[in-house]
Design a protein around this motif. Sequence first.
Motif, short mmCIF file in Angstrom:
data_model
loop_
_atom_site.label_atom_id
_atom_site.label_comp_id
_atom_site.label_asym_id
_atom_site.label_seq_id
_atom_site.Cartn_x
_atom_site.Cartn_y
_atom_site.Cartn_z
N GLU A 162 0.84 -1.18 0.00
CA GLU A 162 0.00 0.00 0.00
C GLU A 162 0.89 1.25 0.00
OE1 GLU A 162 -3.08 0.16 2.91
OE2 GLU A 162 -3.72 2.15 2.27
N THR A 193 0.22 -5.41 2.22
CA THR A 193 -1.16 -5.85 2.32
C THR A 193 -1.33 -7.06 1.42
OG1 THR A 193 -1.88 -4.53 0.46
CG2 THR A 193 -2.04 -3.50 2.62
N THR A 197 -4.37 -6.17 5.90
CA THR A 197 -3.02 -5.66 6.17
C THR A 197 -2.19 -6.75 6.82
OG1 THR A 197 -3.81 -4.81 8.25
CG2 THR A 197 -3.67 -3.27 6.43
N ARG A 245 -7.12 4.61 -2.14
CA ARG A 245 -5.96 3.81 -1.74
C ARG A 245 -5.13 3.48 -2.96
NH1 ARG A 245 -6.45 1.42 3.52
NH2 ARG A 245 -8.41 2.08 4.45
N TYR A 258 -2.04 1.04 -4.47
CA TYR A 258 -1.32 -0.20 -4.23
C TYR A 258 -0.26 -0.42 -5.31
CZ TYR A 258 -5.12 -1.06 -1.03
OH TYR A 258 -6.03 -0.95 -0.02
#
Lengths: 682, 200
Positions: free
Chosen positions: A152, A164, A177, A223, A225
């Motif tokens: 992340e 994660t 996580t 978010r 990634y």
Amino acid sequence: MGDGLARILTKQSFDPEAFIAKLAIDGEDALLDMRQKVHALNEDTAQALKKNVYKNYSQFIETAKEISILEGEMYQLSNMLTEEKSLMSSMMKLSLVSDKAMVEGPKEEKKEESPEEETRRNLAFLLEKVEGCSSVTEVPGRHLVHDTDLVEVEPETFVQIQRTHAFLLSDSLMMATWVPTRRGPMRYRFQGLYELDSLAVVNVRDAGPIKNAFKILMFPETRMYQADSAKSKRQWLDILEDTKKKKAVKDKQKKEAANRLSDQLSPSPVNSPMGEKGLPSPVFKDAPEEPVTIDTDFLQADWLEELPEDLDMLIAQRNFEGAVDSVEKVTEYLKACPKGPALKEFKARIDHRVKQLTDGLMSELQVSPERSLRGGPRAARHAVTQLIRLAKSAQACDLFLKNRSAVIRYNIRQLKFEGATTLYIRCLCTVFFSSLSDTAKEFLKAFPDHYGCYSAFVIWAKQELVSFVSIFRRQVFESKASLTTIAECVQLAKKHCAELSSIGVDMEFSLASMMDLPIQQVIEETRDQMVEGIKYRTQDELWRPLNLQNKADCDKFVAEMKALGFDVKPYVSDVCFVALTHNTVQFAKSSLTFVDDLLRLYTIELENMIALAIQTVFTAQMQQFQAALKSDKFQSERSTIVKNAQFVGEKVIGRIFTLYQQNDVTLPLQLQTVQMNFRQIK
Amino acid sequence: MSKAKTQQPAVIHKVIMVGSGGVGKSALTLQFMYEEFVEDYEPTKADSYRKKVVLDGEEVQIDILDTAGQEDYAAIRDNYFRTGEGFLCVFSIKEQESFQATQEFREQILRVKNDENIPFLLVGNMIDLKDQRQVTYEEALKRAQEWRVPYVETSAKTCVNVDKVFYDLMREIRSRKMEAIRQNNGKQKKREKKRKCTIL
Ligand SMILES: Nc1nc2c(ncn2[C@@H]2O[C@H](COP(=O)(O)OP(=O)(O)OP(=O)(O)O)[C@@H](O)[C@H]2O)c(=O)[nH]1
Ligand SMILES: [Mg+2]
């Protein structure tokens, strides 16, 4: 000096003739001297040879020992490697990333599997890996499509935040996580669940130093990634889009079906480019925001949170006792816990580990060909104790006894059958009965107060005895061994069996009943052989007294008979003649052995049979005397015949009576009748 | 884990490209980012770019989210739009339909952002193809004035006004941010902080 001579003699170019010729020149003395020397050398050499043989022999023995030890070590090594392998493979199973999904991407064929089964399989697995995701796994029809590790990244600063693991499910995306301090399979904590309906994915094409990144937009979350490769990222984007599409199609079909049913109350604005302006429903859930119930409070304790991982560790370390301690502790604690979903989830996690623990303990007791049995009874008892604590006494009992059976079988197989039956049976009995008695003792120690299990032991012991008897029969009765050998073996077995009763296991009756039939058969066979022998030998009986040629041999014979319990002195005449025929002496010897053997096999059940067999044999012999007396051929030998008959009637039968007495067996009527019949011979 | 934190300017202006499919959103973005013009048309899904720029002497970062002209689900589009601080609403001057569509984009942005004064530029692209013009400068300007936003005509191909639209929008965004800081002193920061907390 000797050495010098030896050197000359062992020379490759040694010429004996030249050597002697040279010596002869010096005359007789020199030759004699040399002879002495050669003689001494000869002796020395013989001594040295002996020494060398011995030295090499001990070396040979040593080497053989070394090899056998080495063999054992190799065996153990191979065991350890197998164990290692199974450990590795079980660890692979624990590993989170399903390589399959990684390499092959989404599987079309998955659709063909029963979706229900698929769900249960995949999502139960999630429960084990991700803490706090039970609500995720409970949705029917939901299944895992794709999952990989992702890093992340902070979407504004591009700072990497944490490791994660992303799980793409058929209708949503679950993020978890990584918890670095964890051991065992539960390495992730539930972070969020995003429904695919309104999930926005952004391909991050340029983010400076951050490569292979993508963003997930789901109000109010953004978010970012990072995948570990361009390929992995591409895969994620493609699979996400694909899964979203599939879900949309499914939803649309559902909706249409529903609309048709509800008779189309309002026209739907399908073709508007903006679509419906309905507010999206955020579904993101953070673990701490889960509905707080009383049971969650109850489960808040640190040790409880750590427990599943601790259990994993204890099981991995094979510290079964510690693991069972923990299980007992938590079971006790949870009794007081109010019922609720969190408890259910927690219990499911514990139950799963209890199952693993049970499996581990069971495998400890399991007998597999590649596993060494050297773990021995103590290890088995240890495992049993833990299984009993886990309330698995029936399984424990079953496995324990199976394990013991294997130990017995193994020990018996280790016995080498070399020639002498008695020797083998002696070892067999020792091994079998001591294993049986060890097992009984172990059993009492391992299952104290588990009376329900005792009957299992009794049944087991009986079964073991059956298999013992079958080996015994094969080796003893079916091997054409003599009655003497058989009697010895049977006696051995009975003696060992009787010793078992001292520890409360009485199987004499079982053993006797299993042996009765073959014993009867062998008695009958031997009896018939003897009768045959008597008839055969009398065919060329001339009824002449034994001629032992000289006094010395005659004395020897007398002594020999004395040792058997017969005083034959009165039968001796003319220095070396004995008034008994060869056949009579033979019969005296063989019938004595026969009776001796029979009395060793004596049981109440066999009493009558034994008496009858002896009677039959003696009657057969008596008939030979009677026939001879009637025969014209032996008119002149009548006195010898009568003497022989009397010897058998008095001395031999008398010895048999003594044998009965010595064995504390009451004299059967049949034998007294036989003696009476002999006395009538005149 | 290595912290890949290079010394990046703290200020980030988030721009979103909206407009019908094929009007040149990606072309404009790529021209701005890399000074190149891509002749091939490949429909976008949702791409983001980050670039360090100097805005009136201040080093800032621009974050461009290039969206799809055709996105099937309004709810998903909402999620994209929510992340934007300013919008370049692009149409093609040679395509009346794309101009009409700007209306709906505008409405959706206002609804999602719930802000009448959201930094916003109406962009008429492809002015290198004036001969094919279907949307007059006047009618576009009229609409822009109705919305009280600037109207700029661009060409991604010949690089007309490309930097201008991005810089103009960034200035708008910057002034909105200053205003916000002045008005609700510290509020913005607080919100930022709170958000980080939920992430960690
Ligand atoms: N002549 C000319 N062609 C342009 C201009 N801008 C874009 N094009 C071309 O128009 C086509 C579409 O441009 P894109 O930038 O991919 O369109 P888009 O708005 O990103 O489309 P979607 O990603 O589908 O929403 C491409 O072939 C471009 O080369 C321009 O200013 N002049
Ligand atoms: Mg595009």
